[in-house]
Write an enzyme that holds these catalytic residues in place. Structure first.
Site, PDB file in Angstrom:
ATOM      1  N   GLN A   7      -5.444   0.603   4.825  1.00  0.00           N
ATOM      2  CA  GLN A   7      -4.953   1.127   3.550  1.00  0.00           C
ATOM      3  C   GLN A   7      -3.500   0.689   3.343  1.00  0.00           C
ATOM      4  O   GLN A   7      -2.578   1.469   3.550  1.00  0.00           O
ATOM      5  CB  GLN A   7      -5.060   2.659   3.588  1.00  0.00           C
ATOM      6  CG  GLN A   7      -4.754   3.345   2.298  1.00  0.00           C
ATOM      7  CD  GLN A   7      -5.917   3.305   1.351  1.00  0.00           C
ATOM      8  OE1 GLN A   7      -7.062   3.419   1.749  1.00  0.00           O
ATOM      9  NE2 GLN A   7      -5.634   3.168   0.082  1.00  0.00           N
ATOM     10  N   PHE A   8      -3.301  -0.548   2.916  1.00  0.00           N
ATOM     11  CA  PHE A   8      -1.939  -1.065   2.740  1.00  0.00           C
ATOM     12  C   PHE A   8      -1.157  -0.264   1.706  1.00  0.00           C
ATOM     13  O   PHE A   8       0.066  -0.214   1.733  1.00  0.00           O
ATOM     14  CB  PHE A   8      -1.945  -2.556   2.384  1.00  0.00           C
ATOM     15  CG  PHE A   8      -2.321  -2.868   0.964  1.00  0.00           C
ATOM     16  CD1 PHE A   8      -1.334  -3.027   0.008  1.00  0.00           C
ATOM     17  CD2 PHE A   8      -3.648  -3.004   0.586  1.00  0.00           C
ATOM     18  CE1 PHE A   8      -1.663  -3.318  -1.311  1.00  0.00           C
ATOM     19  CE2 PHE A   8      -3.990  -3.296  -0.713  1.00  0.00           C
ATOM     20  CZ  PHE A   8      -2.996  -3.444  -1.677  1.00  0.00           C
ATOM     21  N   THR A   9      -1.847   0.402   0.793  1.00  0.00           N
ATOM     22  CA  THR A   9      -1.167   1.151  -0.266  1.00  0.00           C
ATOM     23  C   THR A   9      -0.409   2.371   0.262  1.00  0.00           C
ATOM     24  O   THR A   9       0.380   2.967  -0.480  1.00  0.00           O
ATOM     25  CB  THR A   9      -2.147   1.581  -1.372  1.00  0.00           C
ATOM     26  OG1 THR A   9      -3.167   2.391  -0.799  1.00  0.00           O
ATOM     27  CG2 THR A   9      -2.765   0.371  -2.050  1.00  0.00           C
TER      28      THR A   9
END
Length: 150
Positions: free
Chosen positions: A78-80
């Site tokens: 989940q890079f966000t």
């Protein structure tokens, strides 16, 4: 390295219309990786995750860990989680690690978590468009950052 732990009674991850992982009672873990992250971050987080006392005991008090309840886990990249929202209305993801750095760390995180739990851990597919379903139990949602150890 940042994680969002969600205590779930059920969770699954779908990649390209196919179920990649499914589980009952345990943790859905969203994992965000920064370029500066390394093995120390992985070790600290995995140790904390499996021992975090966020499952209910017989008195309905959050007193038991993932290990205590023999719970399962699914990890989703989940890079966000590293979004910067300070300026403007479009998030910046400049702190999120690029795939050449993030993928090996993601894989090491999965290996370390499996080792700490003593069983396989489900996962999404790094960089893929995923559909995540869950029933949040409680709800219990915990945010952790390996740069915030004190």
């Amino acid at each position: 390295m940042r994680v969002v732990l969600q205590r779930v009674s059920k969770a699954s991850v779908q990649v390209h219309h196919e179920i990649n992982a499914v589980m009952q009672h345990g943790l859905l873990i969203l994992l965000g990786i920064e370029a500066e992250d390394g093995q120390e971050d992985i070790d600290w987080l995995c140790n904390k995750i499996v021992k975090m006392r966020i499952f209910n005991d017989e008195n309905d008090a959050m007193n038991l860990s993932l290990l205590d309840v023999d719970g399962d886990a699914i990890v989703v990249s989940q890079f966000t989680l590293h979004a910067s929202t300070k300026k403007g209305n479009r998030p910046s993801f400049i702190k999120a690690a690029k795939p050449d750095v993030a993928v090996p760390l993601y894989e090491k995180f999965l290996e370390k978590l499996e080792e700490a739990l003593g069983k396989p851990v489900g996962s999404g597919k790094f960089g893929a468009d995923m559909k995540v379903e869950l029933i949040n139990d409680g709800p219990v949602t915990i945010l952790m950052d390996s740069k915030d150890k004190s």
